[in-house]
Design an enzyme around this catalytic site. Structure first.
Site: not given
Ligand code: NAD
Ligand code: GLY
Length: 370
Positions: A127, A149, A191, A233, A243, A247, A251, A254, A258, A271
């Site tokens: 956990r 993330k 990026e 960032k 987000e 935030r 993206n 993206h 994606h 990517h």
């Protein structure tokens, strides 16, 4: 232990009791100071892959060993195609196999794939155990190692299974970028470029002026690119860690990107390559929505091209390419009830999230693919 000449800048991520620093500099991996002050534990585990292990594992192991009774290493197969459950399980197998307790500190030594998977393992092992990001690609130093993330891919979508879980420190040793393949350097530059149009046009101008130095991996240029990217960032994540709004601007490019990654199969395009091309499409959409002019789109496209990145998307399906893109984009995490949300440029240096009609999106895809 060998001491290396080192330089160091720090960028703070302010998240209350989950705050941490990003250390940026040269000679950091082998410097004893870099690893002082981390959570106390009996054991550490370095998570890396079969490309990076021969390059940097021994150096990291030697530098952190004084802080732990045992340092274990798990070496994963390299590649985006392995960002999946079976590979994630190799980390749990190693942790359990070595009897690692809930204080064990994980060290993610590698690019974004290793970082995202190690972070997810750290979030869920017993956990939650502490983890340190030691990013070794430009992309991971300027983006993926920062902000918490973590995820693995699902065959139906990118980064679909994961958690928000912050590292306790990020260590960006710029020296590691010297061994990066050229294609990966370009992917990282995508990026870096991203931060200009969404937040800082002065930075975009600096990137334009320093693209040759960046491509030549001049340490001073790399240091500034990593530091400014991390500052932007940090500013975004500090306001919207999970987000719920702001935030999402990170993206930019993206949503289209994606679709390219999932549509071609993970790992076919990098990517960063998909994001670079996706930014051109997202800028074109911004123009068609009346938010920026053609000169802005041309400027961004030229810079992305100078970074060695593709600026036209691949054809995913010759029968109905746009439909294929749209179907992939409906699975994007930003989509609300099947309505795709795009990050668009809302005037130079500012971004926002909005929907767009399928007809407009089709025009962008039809005009933007090879
Ligand atoms: P990557 O992790 O696959 O690394 C790229 C390649 O370079 C790999 O083959 C790797 O082994 C190799 N490599 C790494 N460091 C090296 C070095 N110093 N020298 C030589 N080779 C080296 O790819 P990436 O571009 O770093 O990361 C992409 C991943 O990051 C994607 O899965 C993407 O979804 C994720 N990502 C996550 C976030 C986030 O916020 N968590 C943000 C952006 C991207
Ligand atoms: N890379 C996007 C984010 O961290 O939110």
């Amino acid at each position: 232990m060998a001491q290396h000449t080192s330089s160091l800048q720090k960028v703070a991520i302010a998240l209350g009791d989950r705050s941490y620093d990003i250390h940026i500099g040269t000679g950091l991996l082998g410097s004893a100071n870099t690893w002082a002050g981390l959570p106390k534990a009996q054991a550490a585990m370095i998570v890396t892959n079969d490309t990076i292990a021969p390059l940097y594992e021994a150096q990291l192991r030697a530098a952190i060993s004084p802080h732990y009774k045992k340092v274990h290493t798990v070496v994963l197969p390299d590649g985006e195609a392995h960002k999946d459950w079976p590979t994630l399980n190799l980390i749990f197998d190693a942790l359990l196999g070595h009897g690692c307790d809930r204080k064990t500190v994980l060290f993610a030594l590698g690019g974004g794939v290793v970082g995202d998977m190690t972070g997810f393992a750290a979030a869920s092992y017993m956990r939650g155990v502490p983890f340190v990001q030691v990013p070794t690609t430009l992309l991971s130093q300027v983006d993926s190692s920062v902000g918490g993330k973590t995820a693995i891919n699902h065959p139906l979508g990118k980064n679909m299974i994961g958690a928000f879980y912050q590292p306790v420190r990020v260590v960006c040793d710029l020296d590691t970028l010297q061994t990066l393949p050229e294609r990966e350097l370009s992917a990282g530059l995508a990026e870096v470029i991203k931060y200009g149009p969404i937040a800082d046009m002065d930075f975009l101008g600096w990137i334009e002026a320093n693209m040759d130095a960046l491509m030549a991996r001049e340490p001073a240029a790399l240091a500034h690119a990593v530091q400014r990217s991390c500052e932007i960032k940090a500013w975004v994540v500090g306001q919207d860690e999970r987000e719920s709004g702001l935030r999402a601007i990170l993206n930019f490019g993206h949503t289209f990107g994606h679709a390219i990654e999932a549509g071609l199969g993970f790992g076919v395009w990098l990517h960063g390559e998909a994001v670079g091309c996706g930014m051109v499409m997202a800028a074109e959409l911004s123009k068609r929505l009346g938010k920026v002019d053609a000169a802005f789109v041309a400027r961004l496209k030229a810079l992305i091209e100078r970074a060695g990145l593709p600026v036209r998307g691949p054809v995913l399906n010759p029968a109905d390419n746009a439909l294929d893109y749209i179907e992939h984009m409906r699975l994007d995490k930003k989509a609300v009830g099947g309505d795709i949300q795009f990050v668009v440029i809302d005037g130079p240096g500012q971004a926002t999230v909005c929907g767009a009609s399928d007809a407009l999106v089709r025009e962008v895809i039809d005009g933007g693919c090879a």
